[in-house]
Design a protein around this motif. Structure first.
Motif, mmCIF file in Angstrom:
data_model
loop_
_atom_site.group_PDB
_atom_site.id
_atom_site.type_symbol
_atom_site.label_atom_id
_atom_site.label_comp_id
_atom_site.label_asym_id
_atom_site.label_seq_id
_atom_site.Cartn_x
_atom_site.Cartn_y
_atom_site.Cartn_z
ATOM 1 N N GLN A 278 8.387 -8.472 1.167
ATOM 2 C CA GLN A 278 8.520 -9.574 2.108
ATOM 3 C C GLN A 278 8.223 -9.074 3.525
ATOM 4 O O GLN A 278 8.848 -8.127 3.990
ATOM 5 N N ALA A 279 7.251 -9.705 4.202
ATOM 6 C CA ALA A 279 6.988 -9.366 5.603
ATOM 7 C C ALA A 279 8.210 -9.750 6.427
ATOM 8 O O ALA A 279 8.861 -10.755 6.154
ATOM 9 N N VAL B 238 1.256 -2.238 7.751
ATOM 10 C CA VAL B 238 0.312 -3.350 7.830
ATOM 11 C C VAL B 238 -0.769 -3.170 6.764
ATOM 12 O O VAL B 238 -1.050 -2.058 6.341
ATOM 13 N N ASP B 239 -1.338 -4.283 6.353
ATOM 14 C CA ASP B 239 -2.445 -4.275 5.396
ATOM 15 C C ASP B 239 -3.639 -3.621 6.082
ATOM 16 O O ASP B 239 -4.110 -4.087 7.116
ATOM 17 N N SER C 96 -2.535 4.907 3.495
ATOM 18 C CA SER C 96 -2.635 4.908 2.036
ATOM 19 C C SER C 96 -3.852 4.075 1.664
ATOM 20 O O SER C 96 -4.549 3.552 2.539
ATOM 21 N N LYS C 97 -4.075 3.895 0.381
ATOM 22 C CA LYS C 97 -5.237 3.099 -0.019
ATOM 23 C C LYS C 97 -5.061 1.624 0.304
ATOM 24 O O LYS C 97 -6.042 0.899 0.400
ATOM 25 N N ASP C 98 -3.823 1.160 0.502
ATOM 26 C CA ASP C 98 -3.564 -0.257 0.767
ATOM 27 C C ASP C 98 -3.018 -0.570 2.156
ATOM 28 O O ASP C 98 -3.109 -1.697 2.613
ATOM 29 N N TYR C 99 -2.399 0.391 2.802
ATOM 30 C CA TYR C 99 -1.722 0.087 4.062
ATOM 31 C C TYR C 99 -1.807 1.245 5.042
ATOM 32 O O TYR C 99 -2.156 2.367 4.695
ATOM 33 N N LYS D 218 4.300 -0.248 -5.956
ATOM 34 C CA LYS D 218 4.225 -1.690 -5.740
ATOM 35 C C LYS D 218 3.211 -1.993 -4.650
ATOM 36 O O LYS D 218 3.064 -1.237 -3.693
ATOM 37 N N SER D 219 2.559 -3.114 -4.795
ATOM 38 C CA SER D 219 1.616 -3.575 -3.785
ATOM 39 C C SER D 219 2.365 -3.968 -2.520
ATOM 40 O O SER D 219 3.531 -4.374 -2.570
#
Length: 180
Positions: free
Chosen positions: A33-34, A95-96, A77-80, A27-28
């Motif tokens: 939810q932050a 975090v992003d 990771s590739k996203d975070y 999942k992205s």
């Protein structure tokens, strides 16, 4: 655990840094939810400040008057990034990774004006970046050293006197497998 380096939020472009729980694989980050955030403001004096921070926030380095805010990166990771948001308790958040940049340890070290050994820790200064290399011949104990380059686990340094002038060169081991 020294981590991979540091995450530096881009508070020049981003006004908010969101903290997320551990993402579910597949999942992205945005499908979660932050649970908290950091909010930045730009003051009249052309400075960035933190307008809101959670009470548990204890980053690795915080000096907003010099635009310094660094979180230790534990995982990537590739996203975070998983970052340590409290260095005392080792609490982490996700975090992003595109809301700032990562500063790897080698890059961080060579940008410092000087490095020094921890109190009570002395390590031989070598003439080459090898465990079996000879030590730099000196009677003096240097408290400060200026980073010049990095090769593997070795940091080339200029040996700095009390007047911040270089008196020689050498190599110190800046890390082993798991610690500074």
């Amino acid at each position: 655990d020294i981590g991979l380096g540091f995450f530096k939020p881009d508070f020049y472009k981003e006004k908010t840094l969101l903290f997320y729980p551990k993402p579910t694989i597949g999942k992205s980050l945005y499908e979660h939810q932050a649970y908290d955030s950091l909010v930045f403001v730009h003051s009249e004096m052309d400075r960035h400040q933190i307008a809101y921070a959670p009470p548990y926030l204890v980053p690795a380095h915080l000096k907003m008057d010099y635009d310094i805010l660094l979180f230790r990166v534990k995982r990537m990771s590739k996203d975070y990034f998983e970052v340590v948001v409290n260095e005392s308790t080792r609490r982490t958040a996700f975090v992003d990774r595109f809301k700032g940049g990562m500063v790897p340890w080698p890059e961080f070290l060579i940008t410092l004006p000087s490095v020094e050994f921890e109190e009570g820790m002395i390590q031989p200064i070598k003439i080459k970046p090898l465990d079996h290399a000879s030590e730099v011949a000196t009677e003096k104990v240097y408290k400060r050293m200026r980073p010049e380059s990095i090769q593997g686990f070795w940091l080339e340094v200029s040996l700095i006197n009390e007047n911040y002038q270089a008196e020689g060169q050498g190599w110190i081991k800046w890390r082993n497998e798991f610690e500074l």
